[in-house]
Design a protein around this motif. Sequence first.
Motif, PDB file in Angstrom:
ATOM      1  N   PRO A 152       6.371  -6.937  -8.564  1.00  0.00           N
ATOM      2  CA  PRO A 152       6.821  -6.219  -9.766  1.00  0.00           C
ATOM      3  C   PRO A 152       8.228  -6.629 -10.190  1.00  0.00           C
ATOM      4  O   PRO A 152       9.056  -7.007  -9.368  1.00  0.00           O
ATOM      5  N   ASP A 153       8.479  -6.523 -11.493  1.00  0.00           N
ATOM      6  CA  ASP A 153       9.821  -6.748 -12.020  1.00  0.00           C
ATOM      7  C   ASP A 153      10.661  -5.474 -11.953  1.00  0.00           C
ATOM      8  O   ASP A 153      11.888  -5.530 -12.061  1.00  0.00           O
ATOM      9  N   ILE A 154      10.000  -4.333 -11.805  1.00  0.00           N
ATOM     10  CA  ILE A 154      10.679  -3.045 -11.772  1.00  0.00           C
ATOM     11  C   ILE A 154       9.823  -2.091 -10.952  1.00  0.00           C
ATOM     12  O   ILE A 154       8.585  -2.181 -10.963  1.00  0.00           O
ATOM     13  N   LEU A 155      10.467  -1.182 -10.200  1.00  0.00           N
ATOM     14  CA  LEU A 155       9.750  -0.163  -9.442  1.00  0.00           C
ATOM     15  C   LEU A 155       9.886   1.182 -10.141  1.00  0.00           C
ATOM     16  O   LEU A 155      10.987   1.591 -10.518  1.00  0.00           O
ATOM     17  N   LEU A 156       8.754   1.874 -10.288  1.00  0.00           N
ATOM     18  CA  LEU A 156       8.709   3.203 -10.894  1.00  0.00           C
ATOM     19  C   LEU A 156       8.133   4.158  -9.857  1.00  0.00           C
ATOM     20  O   LEU A 156       6.955   4.044  -9.498  1.00  0.00           O
ATOM     21  N   LEU A 157       8.939   5.075  -9.365  1.00  0.00           N
ATOM     22  CA  LEU A 157       8.535   5.953  -8.262  1.00  0.00           C
ATOM     23  C   LEU A 157       8.423   7.383  -8.772  1.00  0.00           C
ATOM     24  O   LEU A 157       9.419   8.010  -9.127  1.00  0.00           O
ATOM     25  N   ASP A 158       7.198   7.903  -8.794  1.00  0.00           N
ATOM     26  CA  ASP A 158       6.927   9.229  -9.344  1.00  0.00           C
ATOM     27  C   ASP A 158       6.815  10.250  -8.216  1.00  0.00           C
ATOM     28  O   ASP A 158       5.801  10.306  -7.534  1.00  0.00           O
ATOM     29  N   GLU A 159       7.875  11.032  -8.008  1.00  0.00           N
ATOM     30  CA  GLU A 159       7.901  12.060  -6.957  1.00  0.00           C
ATOM     31  C   GLU A 159       7.384  11.484  -5.632  1.00  0.00           C
ATOM     32  O   GLU A 159       6.382  11.952  -5.085  1.00  0.00           O
ATOM     33  N   PRO A 160       8.053  10.483  -5.073  1.00  0.00           N
ATOM     34  CA  PRO A 160       7.499   9.777  -3.913  1.00  0.00           C
ATOM     35  C   PRO A 160       7.332  10.610  -2.654  1.00  0.00           C
ATOM     36  O   PRO A 160       6.627  10.197  -1.733  1.00  0.00           O
ATOM     37  N   PHE A 161       7.982  11.793  -2.583  1.00  0.00           N
ATOM     38  CA  PHE A 161       7.885  12.599  -1.370  1.00  0.00           C
ATOM     39  C   PHE A 161       7.112  13.893  -1.571  1.00  0.00           C
ATOM     40  O   PHE A 161       7.032  14.712  -0.665  1.00  0.00           O
ATOM     41  N   SER A 162       6.520  14.090  -2.742  1.00  0.00           N
ATOM     42  CA  SER A 162       5.881  15.376  -3.042  1.00  0.00           C
ATOM     43  C   SER A 162       4.661  15.642  -2.169  1.00  0.00           C
ATOM     44  O   SER A 162       4.318  16.795  -1.929  1.00  0.00           O
ATOM     45  N   ALA A 163       4.015  14.591  -1.690  1.00  0.00           N
ATOM     46  CA  ALA A 163       2.807  14.775  -0.877  1.00  0.00           C
ATOM     47  C   ALA A 163       3.102  14.853   0.617  1.00  0.00           C
ATOM     48  O   ALA A 163       2.180  14.927   1.424  1.00  0.00           O
ATOM     49  N   LEU A 164       4.380  14.868   0.985  1.00  0.00           N
ATOM     50  CA  LEU A 164       4.747  14.829   2.399  1.00  0.00           C
ATOM     51  C   LEU A 164       5.224  16.181   2.896  1.00  0.00           C
ATOM     52  O   LEU A 164       5.825  16.960   2.162  1.00  0.00           O
ATOM     53  N   ASP A 165       4.982  16.447   4.171  1.00  0.00           N
ATOM     54  CA  ASP A 165       5.552  17.633   4.811  1.00  0.00           C
ATOM     55  C   ASP A 165       7.071  17.475   4.881  1.00  0.00           C
ATOM     56  O   ASP A 165       7.601  16.368   4.996  1.00  0.00           O
ATOM     57  N   SER A 166       7.763  18.601   4.851  1.00  0.00           N
ATOM     58  CA  SER A 166       9.224  18.561   4.778  1.00  0.00           C
ATOM     59  C   SER A 166       9.849  17.841   5.965  1.00  0.00           C
ATOM     60  O   SER A 166      10.875  17.171   5.817  1.00  0.00           O
ATOM     61  N   HIS A 167       9.240  17.952   7.154  1.00  0.00           N
ATOM     62  CA  HIS A 167       9.856  17.339   8.333  1.00  0.00           C
ATOM     63  C   HIS A 167       9.784  15.815   8.292  1.00  0.00           C
ATOM     64  O   HIS A 167      10.512  15.125   8.999  1.00  0.00           O
ATOM     65  N   LEU A 168       8.876  15.254   7.456  1.00  0.00           N
ATOM     66  CA  LEU A 168       8.777  13.803   7.336  1.00  0.00           C
ATOM     67  C   LEU A 168       9.721  13.237   6.295  1.00  0.00           C
ATOM     68  O   LEU A 168      10.030  12.046   6.310  1.00  0.00           O
ATOM     69  N   ARG A 169      10.161  14.071   5.372  1.00  0.00           N
ATOM     70  CA  ARG A 169      10.847  13.561   4.184  1.00  0.00           C
ATOM     71  C   ARG A 169      12.130  12.825   4.511  1.00  0.00           C
ATOM     72  O   ARG A 169      12.408  11.761   3.936  1.00  0.00           O
ATOM     73  N   PHE A 170      12.941  13.383   5.403  1.00  0.00           N
ATOM     74  CA  PHE A 170      14.248  12.780   5.646  1.00  0.00           C
ATOM     75  C   PHE A 170      14.105  11.371   6.219  1.00  0.00           C
ATOM     76  O   PHE A 170      14.763  10.431   5.757  1.00  0.00           O
ATOM     77  N   ARG A 171      13.231  11.211   7.210  1.00  0.00           N
ATOM     78  CA  ARG A 171      13.046   9.879   7.810  1.00  0.00           C
ATOM     79  C   ARG A 171      12.493   8.894   6.792  1.00  0.00           C
ATOM     80  O   ARG A 171      12.965   7.762   6.673  1.00  0.00           O
ATOM     81  N   LEU A 172      11.482   9.324   6.029  1.00  0.00           N
ATOM     82  CA  LEU A 172      10.869   8.418   5.068  1.00  0.00           C
ATOM     83  C   LEU A 172      11.793   8.133   3.883  1.00  0.00           C
ATOM     84  O   LEU A 172      11.710   7.064   3.272  1.00  0.00           O
ATOM     85  N   GLU A 173      12.666   9.062   3.591  1.00  0.00           N
ATOM     86  CA  GLU A 173      13.654   8.819   2.538  1.00  0.00           C
ATOM     87  C   GLU A 173      14.579   7.675   2.939  1.00  0.00           C
ATOM     88  O   GLU A 173      14.931   6.825   2.114  1.00  0.00           O
ATOM     89  N   ARG A 174      14.956   7.637   4.207  1.00  0.00           N
ATOM     90  CA  ARG A 174      15.799   6.539   4.692  1.00  0.00           C
ATOM     91  C   ARG A 174      15.044   5.211   4.604  1.00  0.00           C
ATOM     92  O   ARG A 174      15.622   4.175   4.259  1.00  0.00           O
ATOM     93  N   GLU A 175      13.767   5.238   4.941  1.00  0.00           N
ATOM     94  CA  GLU A 175      12.962   4.022   4.856  1.00  0.00           C
ATOM     95  C   GLU A 175      12.859   3.545   3.416  1.00  0.00           C
ATOM     96  O   GLU A 175      12.962   2.341   3.131  1.00  0.00           O
TER      97      GLU A 175
END
Length: 345
Positions: A152-175
């Motif tokens: 892709p020439d551009i990334l469009l991320l629509d609520e990328p963490f909305s489907a995740l449990d809260s305890h996963l969000r911080f680690r995956l946000e760093r990734e």
Amino acid sequence: MSIYADIEKTLGDFHLKVELEAGEEVLALLGASGCGKSMTLKCIAGIIRPDRGHIEVDGRVLFDSDKHIDLSPQQRRTGLMFQNYALFPNMTVLQNLRAGARRERDDKARERRIADIMDSFGLRELAAHYPRQLSGGQQQRTALARLLLSGPDILLLDEPFSALDSHLRFRLERELAEVIRDFGKTVILVSHDRDEVFRLSDRIAVMNEGGIETQGTRKEVFARPATRSAAILTGCKNISPIEKLGRRRLRALDWGMELETREDIGDAQYLGIRMHDLRFGPGENAFLCRLVSETENPFSYTLMFSPLQGGDVPVGLETDKSVWEDLRCRETYIRLPAEKCILLK
């Protein structure tokens, strides 16, 4: 890479009118549900056709209503990741990644790219798994890997963490932050989570009712949100209509407080006070207040105080546990440093 979009779209009673621009950075669209954030991404990606406007990425025109240009989603090379990740349910992880890399005509080169990205995203052991067998985090990594393989020439991320449990969000946000850094091009992130937006973005555009109300660097928008709705979205809990008493003096009508400001009031209609900006003790902009309620949080107290000199609405303050446990009392002076007054329209 860069993007410029100036678009309008009407669906029923909702009217989207957005103009935005971004370079090689993360631009966050922050807003409540239904304000038009996701619709904006879908217009850029070619899933929704604007009624009017112009969209270009790095000088390549994707849409122009006047010139009758409307490239297909495949031609636009915009990597849109949906909230639910939109993996093909009947394909394995490996097959999903091959679908993302379909533009690569050289079979050996395609398989090398897939192998490399499976290693970097930790997906090699999941190659034979179907989406239903993956955790939320594994699905997100697969969806991101598939997007990047499509070039892709551009990334469009629509609520990328909305489907995740809260305890996963911080680690995956760093990734995700690492993926964005390595991508090195324009990223537009849609979210209603102010903390997530602050940590991941370079600039923020606050959306409300189909338009952009205010925008700037993340620090600028949080320090001076400019509008009442933007202040609410960035976490300001104390907001009162005001009466202007002078160039830098006002009365906060809800709290009955007369306050000095560092900035000229101008045509501001509201005053915002962040809960962590209030202080205990006498001084400038200090008022004797009575404690109305206290709420214990894991690491702090949220305290509601009613100014003794008047006002129908209590003002909220958040402080460290040790501070309040040492001070705890029924009446005390609360003060607001003049430079912390947030003037709003």
